[in-house]
Scaffold this motif. Structure first.
Motif, PDB file in Angstrom:
ATOM      1  N   GLY A 154     -30.249  37.964  23.190  1.00  0.00           N
ATOM      2  CA  GLY A 154     -29.573  39.259  23.303  1.00  0.00           C
ATOM      3  C   GLY A 154     -28.742  39.363  24.574  1.00  0.00           C
ATOM      4  N   GLN A 155     -29.299  38.892  25.694  1.00  0.00           N
ATOM      5  CA  GLN A 155     -28.553  38.901  26.955  1.00  0.00           C
ATOM      6  C   GLN A 155     -27.324  38.008  26.862  1.00  0.00           C
ATOM      7  OE1 GLN A 155     -31.757  37.585  29.482  1.00  0.00           O
ATOM      8  NE2 GLN A 155     -32.228  39.672  30.156  1.00  0.00           N
ATOM      9  N   LEU A 156     -27.501  36.825  26.290  1.00  0.00           N
ATOM     10  CA  LEU A 156     -26.383  35.887  26.174  1.00  0.00           C
ATOM     11  C   LEU A 156     -25.322  36.393  25.196  1.00  0.00           C
ATOM     12  CD1 LEU A 156     -28.417  32.547  26.180  1.00  0.00           C
ATOM     13  CD2 LEU A 156     -27.031  33.488  28.053  1.00  0.00           C
ATOM     14  N   GLU A 157     -25.758  37.100  24.161  1.00  0.00           N
ATOM     15  CA  GLU A 157     -24.805  37.712  23.230  1.00  0.00           C
ATOM     16  C   GLU A 157     -24.009  38.803  23.947  1.00  0.00           C
ATOM     17  OE1 GLU A 157     -24.649  39.856  18.833  1.00  0.00           O
ATOM     18  OE2 GLU A 157     -26.578  39.676  19.862  1.00  0.00           O
ATOM     19  N   ARG A 158     -24.694  39.635  24.699  1.00  0.00           N
ATOM     20  CA  ARG A 158     -24.035  40.718  25.451  1.00  0.00           C
ATOM     21  C   ARG A 158     -23.029  40.154  26.443  1.00  0.00           C
ATOM     22  NH1 ARG A 158     -24.732  43.512  30.317  1.00  0.00           N
ATOM     23  NH2 ARG A 158     -24.109  45.697  30.180  1.00  0.00           N
ATOM     24  N   ASP A 159     -23.351  39.005  27.043  1.00  0.00           N
ATOM     25  CA  ASP A 159     -22.467  38.379  28.027  1.00  0.00           C
ATOM     26  C   ASP A 159     -21.315  37.608  27.386  1.00  0.00           C
ATOM     27  OD1 ASP A 159     -24.090  39.366  30.057  1.00  0.00           O
ATOM     28  OD2 ASP A 159     -25.251  37.509  30.244  1.00  0.00           O
ATOM     29  N   HIS A 184     -22.876  34.057  19.672  1.00  0.00           N
ATOM     30  CA  HIS A 184     -22.507  34.906  18.534  1.00  0.00           C
ATOM     31  C   HIS A 184     -23.684  34.923  17.563  1.00  0.00           C
ATOM     32  CE1 HIS A 184     -20.083  36.901  15.539  1.00  0.00           C
ATOM     33  NE2 HIS A 184     -20.521  36.021  14.655  1.00  0.00           N
ATOM     34  N   ARG A 185     -24.049  36.116  17.127  1.00  0.00           N
ATOM     35  CA  ARG A 185     -25.174  36.316  16.217  1.00  0.00           C
ATOM     36  C   ARG A 185     -24.622  36.753  14.873  1.00  0.00           C
ATOM     37  NH1 ARG A 185     -28.382  41.148  15.278  1.00  0.00           N
ATOM     38  NH2 ARG A 185     -30.512  40.567  14.731  1.00  0.00           N
ATOM     39  N   THR A 186     -25.017  36.055  13.811  1.00  0.00           N
ATOM     40  CA  THR A 186     -24.591  36.398  12.458  1.00  0.00           C
ATOM     41  C   THR A 186     -25.816  36.730  11.620  1.00  0.00           C
ATOM     42  OG1 THR A 186     -22.732  34.852  12.614  1.00  0.00           O
ATOM     43  CG2 THR A 186     -23.348  35.594  10.414  1.00  0.00           C
ATOM     44  N   VAL A 220     -30.928  35.265  10.338  1.00  0.00           N
ATOM     45  CA  VAL A 220     -29.959  35.368  11.423  1.00  0.00           C
ATOM     46  C   VAL A 220     -29.651  33.961  11.925  1.00  0.00           C
ATOM     47  CG1 VAL A 220     -29.543  36.329  13.726  1.00  0.00           C
ATOM     48  CG2 VAL A 220     -30.905  37.608  12.075  1.00  0.00           C
ATOM     49  N   GLU A 221     -28.377  33.717  12.215  1.00  0.00           N
ATOM     50  CA  GLU A 221     -27.956  32.435  12.774  1.00  0.00           C
ATOM     51  C   GLU A 221     -27.216  32.676  14.088  1.00  0.00           C
ATOM     52  OE1 GLU A 221     -27.279  29.662   8.862  1.00  0.00           O
ATOM     53  OE2 GLU A 221     -25.569  30.813   9.606  1.00  0.00           O
ATOM     54  N   TYR A 222     -27.312  31.703  14.972  1.00  0.00           N
ATOM     55  CA  TYR A 222     -26.678  31.790  16.281  1.00  0.00           C
ATOM     56  C   TYR A 222     -25.761  30.602  16.495  1.00  0.00           C
ATOM     57  CZ  TYR A 222     -30.280  35.242  17.140  1.00  0.00           C
ATOM     58  OH  TYR A 222     -31.085  36.353  17.049  1.00  0.00           O
ATOM     59  N   THR A 223     -24.629  30.870  17.122  1.00  0.00           N
ATOM     60  CA  THR A 223     -23.696  29.833  17.544  1.00  0.00           C
ATOM     61  C   THR A 223     -23.171  30.223  18.921  1.00  0.00           C
ATOM     62  OG1 THR A 223     -21.850  30.981  16.475  1.00  0.00           O
ATOM     63  CG2 THR A 223     -22.905  29.214  15.206  1.00  0.00           C
ATOM     64  N   LEU A 224     -22.577  29.264  19.594  1.00  0.00           N
ATOM     65  CA  LEU A 224     -21.935  29.560  20.866  1.00  0.00           C
ATOM     66  C   LEU A 224     -20.542  30.105  20.598  1.00  0.00           C
ATOM     67  CD1 LEU A 224     -22.843  26.415  23.002  1.00  0.00           C
ATOM     68  CD2 LEU A 224     -23.838  28.710  23.157  1.00  0.00           C
TER      69      LEU A 224
END
Length: 126
Positions: free
Chosen positions: A66-71, A75-77, A86-90
């Motif tokens: 969540g912190q890294l997404e906010r920064d 990217h959270r899908t 839910v999937e995460y990518t840079l």
């Protein structure tokens, strides 16, 4: 923001907004999550990431992502499937930041014998 309104970044200043971002990236879990996403081939599911970053709790991984997404690093899908997942990518920025973090990790791994020797020498002298 216009160019004149851009804040001056100085991570050594306690008031600088870059300091918490640096803490998110270099804290106990941020760098590991970033590099795990960087080394992945495509999007990564939460459970996959948790297994890759051994020792992290679900709560801490969720908070870190969540912190890294906010920064703007991750990217959270959310996929509307049953069950939802839910999937995460840079992000582009995250990929640029993860490269040097990965290099740092590789350097530390390569120099681990030197570090261990230094630790042993320190302990023997204490």
């Amino acid at each position: 923001m216009t160019e004149q309104e851009q804040p001056v970044a100085d991570v050594f200043s306690a008031a600088c907004s870059s300091r918490p971002v640096l803490q998110h990236l270099t804290g106990r879990w941020g760098a590991l999550a970033m590099v795990a996403l960087d080394r992945a081939e495509g999007p990564v599911r939460f459970g996959e990431l948790r297994r890759r970053v051994e020792g992290i709790s679900d709560r801490m991984l969720s908070q870190t992502l969540g912190q890294l997404e906010r920064d703007g690093m991750v990217h959270r899908t959310v996929h509307s499937s049953i069950p939802p997942h839910v999937e995460y990518t840079l992000t582009e920025l995250g990929a640029r930041v993860a490269g040097p973090l990965a290099e740092l990790i590789e350097l530390l791994e390569a120099e681990l014998p030197t570090v261990m020797d230094a630790q042993a020498a320190y302990e023997a002298a204490s």
